[in-house]
Motif scaffolding. Structure first.
Motif, PDB file in Angstrom:
ATOM      1  N   HIS A 171       0.828  -1.208   0.000  1.00  0.00           N
ATOM      2  CA  HIS A 171       0.000   0.000   0.000  1.00  0.00           C
ATOM      3  C   HIS A 171       0.865   1.262   0.000  1.00  0.00           C
ATOM      4  N   ALA A 181       0.975   4.112  -2.932  1.00  0.00           N
ATOM      5  CA  ALA A 181       0.693   5.503  -2.576  1.00  0.00           C
ATOM      6  C   ALA A 181       1.784   6.457  -3.059  1.00  0.00           C
ATOM      7  N   HIS A 212      -2.362   4.929   4.905  1.00  0.00           N
ATOM      8  CA  HIS A 212      -2.445   4.264   3.603  1.00  0.00           C
ATOM      9  C   HIS A 212      -2.982   2.842   3.715  1.00  0.00           C
TER      10      HIS A 212
END
Length: 290
Positions: free
Chosen positions: A19, A23, A154
């Motif tokens: 993640h 991001a 995130h």
């Protein structure tokens, strides 16, 4: 914070680090088994490192997700560890479910080295990690938490600062204590329904609309009825967590009779060959010993 190092790519750490890469952060990863970090670098935009020192050098934030207290000491300490190689001003975030004592120890060691530290155990399991919907319970200073929060967001559904270092781990203990009682209660309820020759699925459909409803009922009752346990949070891991809870309870003079009993029930499940079964497998113990 733009450069992150992620140490520990198990069933939780692998997607959590992913993640961060998705991001847009610059992510460097390390895992004890190098094949896992190499696989991660193939799946995501980031760098697989052969040593912890290589992964953490120059990183703004360093996140760990390993097994237990001894594993944390192994990755944090020593000439090749995090504390010896991270830059001054870095924030260290630990997502391992471990003892409050190790969190306090690492927080102090980080402070002596000019670094911040946040203990941040998670709840939500592998599915929560993969979907970026984890609940994160944090301990540390407001300043360190403020730096780490945007990064953790995130992969978080919810996160809160619970107090000073160690408070995140203690909050996770509360979570595991509650789950232990809920799963045992649900197991007994479903077992009773089976023995009473009721339509168990219909029973769940009715009672899940009332006061008996819980996350465990909504997400695990179907597989419990079917006897399917090859998923979710393993019994071995739960016993590790409950052991931490019971040890801390002795320190703070808290009485946990149900937790201690359920811990022994999980020991029975282990002896039945269910070490890697999901925690909802407590119902199998009742089916065996009825």
């Amino acid at each position: 914070m733009t450069t992150a190092a992620f140490i520990g790519l198990g069933v939780m750490g692998f997607p959590m680090a992913g993640h961060l890469a998705k991001a847009g952060l610059t992510v460097r990863v390390w895992n004890r088994t190098s094949a896992k970090s190499e696989q991660w670098a193939e799946d995501y935009s980031g760098t697989s490192c052969t040593t912890i020192a290589e992964a953490v050098k120059g990183a703004d934030i360093i996140l760990t997700c390993v097994g237990a207290d001894k594993d944390l000491k192994a990755v944090y300490e020593g000439d090749e560890g995090i504390l010896a190689n991270a830059q001054e001003g870095a924030v260290l975030v630990d997502h391992t479910t471990a003892s409050a004592g190790i969190a306090e120890y690492l927080a102090e060691a980080a402070r002596r080295n000019g670094m911040g530290f946040v203990d941040a155990p998670v709840s939500g399991g592998q599915q929560g990690a993969e979907n970026g919907k984890l609940t994160i319970m944090c301990g540390g200073s407001e300043q360190d938490y403020a730096k780490a929060q945007p990064v953790m967001e995130h992969y978080a559904r919810a996160l809160n600062l619970m107090g000073p270092a160690g408070s995140g781990q203690k909050t996770k203990m509360v979570n595991q204590i509650a789950i232990a009682g809920l799963v045992q209660g649900l197991s007994e309820a479903l077992h009773f329904a089976e023995q009473a020759e009721l339509d168990v699925a219909k029973v769940v459909d009715v009672i899940s609309k009332g006061a008996a409803q819980s996350w465990q009922m909504e997400n695990r009752s179907g597989t419990m009825i079917a006897g399917e346990f090859e998923h979710g949070f393993a019994v071995d891991w739960m016993r590790k967590d409950l052991g931490i809870c019971l040890e801390e309870a002795r320190k703070v003079n808290a009485s946990l009779p149900v937790t201690a009993l359920v811990d022994q029930f999980y020991a029975d499940v282990q002896s039945m060959g269910g070490k890697r079964w999901d925690t909802s497998s407590l119902i199998q113990r009742l089916r065996k010993f009825r």
